[in-house]
Design an enzyme around this catalytic site. Sequence first.
Site, mmCIF file in Angstrom:
data_model
loop_
_atom_site.group_PDB
_atom_site.id
_atom_site.type_symbol
_atom_site.label_atom_id
_atom_site.label_comp_id
_atom_site.label_asym_id
_atom_site.label_seq_id
_atom_site.Cartn_x
_atom_site.Cartn_y
_atom_site.Cartn_z
ATOM 1 C CG ASP A 1 23.491 94.455 56.892
ATOM 2 O OD1 ASP A 1 21.957 94.154 56.467
ATOM 3 O OD2 ASP A 1 23.862 94.198 55.930
ATOM 4 C CD GLU B 1 20.652 90.777 58.814
ATOM 5 O OE1 GLU B 1 19.834 89.898 57.613
ATOM 6 O OE2 GLU B 1 21.607 91.027 58.205
HETATM 7 C C1 NOJ Z 1 20.905 91.826 55.186
HETATM 8 C C2 NOJ Z 1 19.931 92.886 54.810
HETATM 9 O O1 NOJ Z 1 18.976 93.361 55.181
HETATM 10 C C3 NOJ Z 1 19.914 92.535 53.134
HETATM 11 O O2 NOJ Z 1 18.696 93.645 52.701
HETATM 12 C C4 NOJ Z 1 20.958 92.802 52.401
HETATM 13 O O3 NOJ Z 1 21.022 92.927 51.258
HETATM 14 C C5 NOJ Z 1 22.432 91.975 53.226
HETATM 15 N N1 NOJ Z 1 22.508 92.226 54.503
HETATM 16 C C6 NOJ Z 1 23.453 92.819 52.515
HETATM 17 O O4 NOJ Z 1 23.563 94.251 53.082
#
Ligand code: NOJ
Length: 535
Positions: free
Chosen positions: A201, A275
């Site tokens: 993440d 990500e």
């Molecule tokens: C990306 C995640 O996919 C999302 O759902 C989240 O709110 C943010 N990062 C913060 O962790």
Amino acid sequence: MNSSPWWKEATIYQIYPRSFFDSNGDGEGDLPGITSQLDYVKNLGVDAIWLSPFYPSPNKDGGYDVANPRDVDPRFGNLEDAKELIAQAHKRDLRVIADIVPNHFSDQHEWFQAALKAGRGSKERERFHFYEANTDGTPPNNWISIFGGPSWTQVEDGQFYLHLFDSSQPDLNWENPEVNADFEKTLRFWIDLGVDGFRIDVAHGLIKEDVLTNHPDPQGLSDALRLDVAMDFEKRNALLLTVPFFDRQGVHEIYRNWRKLFDSYEGRDIMAVAEAWVHPPVNATRYVRADELHQVFNFDLLTAAFNSDVLFDVVEQSISLNATVNALPTWALSNHDSPRVASRIGDEQARALALFVFGLPGSTYVFAGQELGLPDGQLQDSDRQDPMFFRSNGPSKGRDGARVPLPWSGDTTPFGFSNGKPWLPISQSWRDFTVENELADPKSSLHLYKNALELRKEFLVGAGGLTWLESSRHGSKEDALLSYSRGVITVVMNLSDSAKECDVAGKLIIVSGGTVDARDGKKVIPARSTAWFLT
Ligand code: NOJ
């Protein structure tokens, strides 16, 4: 024998645990619920599941506010349930990818609680980004959190802490070796428990620089960083070039170390997908250099218009950029942060785009429910739970629409998802979308996905690069058609509202909707549809 690593051209099914299947009637999905539906998942034809966070969490941001990264939240079960899920997945030859959240912890994590108590100047505060207020009492800079509102929250003694997301998600200080050591412990913990990989993440956010510098358009930047806010493509890209807190060089050293850790598990082939939504797009390739991570998400298809030039550019750019580092791209049409693709571009278009994407080289990600053609759930404001909705005070409704639980069976809501009241209401209008109904209907979206994923495995995985056949970028007169060939398959997408003739050889093996006719030696591709031909 195929010696390619399992993840290279895998189809990965993203499960949002809270919304998948509830085994105990509390209205929220859970780990035993997922385990009970693994045959369904396996029969879809996917290779792996990615589980969004299931760790202990006050759930202020759907579990991405982690209070203990090495345990299971009782709402989802316990560590034994996690082990059983992994074992049952492996029994079915499905890999398991855990979602890890290194950019921030929950404010309920013991470290943050200790930092609050220990006060300014303490080593406990060094694990986060605590700063003094400006002399006029304002926060250290003007950044706006990605969920809206200031990126800073003041604590009792007057210091501010940084949170790029909700105020309950304090950012960790990755310059502090203690943070690194704790995450390595977490990675090992889950690998030892049996997981096969990680989705990282906010992978591009760990290292902060220029924390005391203001941004010229903090609100515009915050909007540009949110997939649920519609914005002109060019305007978004221009703003994203100015992000001061993402994609700093230091993040790469972290991933090089993690890669060594993964590779030290010989024979396990542990993978990680970042990500990392970074700009310019070439920067994304740095995350997948040979000594770093294995994949990086490509976010373009989550926002791209259903337009042949736009789609051509996205696909071409992603393939060619990844090729510079010997990597393959990833493709995703929906996830838990963005509107569902059927709502965003239309249901026929969503089926057409899925079939178009399943033929491409690289890994493809499918968000649970996408295979059913689910639209976004229709919710009242009183139902909403996403901090984006609460913090932004704006027109944005947040991401709950994409997170409404899945409809499984029966004629009345909640359609077998739970014996209790689902945490978000499932509309009665979803009756036709249940797994049960779609399994019984050979023309359903579910059958399209199952058939396409089977054909993808048979003919396309490992088929090498693609050759463009039709695209206006290549001088085709017909800008409604986008077509490529890969190995023995030719893929033709008709993006227009009327049937189009196409000069394509081979036998039709699948079409996303409508009927493909033949006329004067040419194939007639139905409106808003994609067809595959076997040559
Ligand atoms: C990306 C995640 O996919 C999302 O759902 C989240 O709110 C943010 N990062 C913060 O962790």
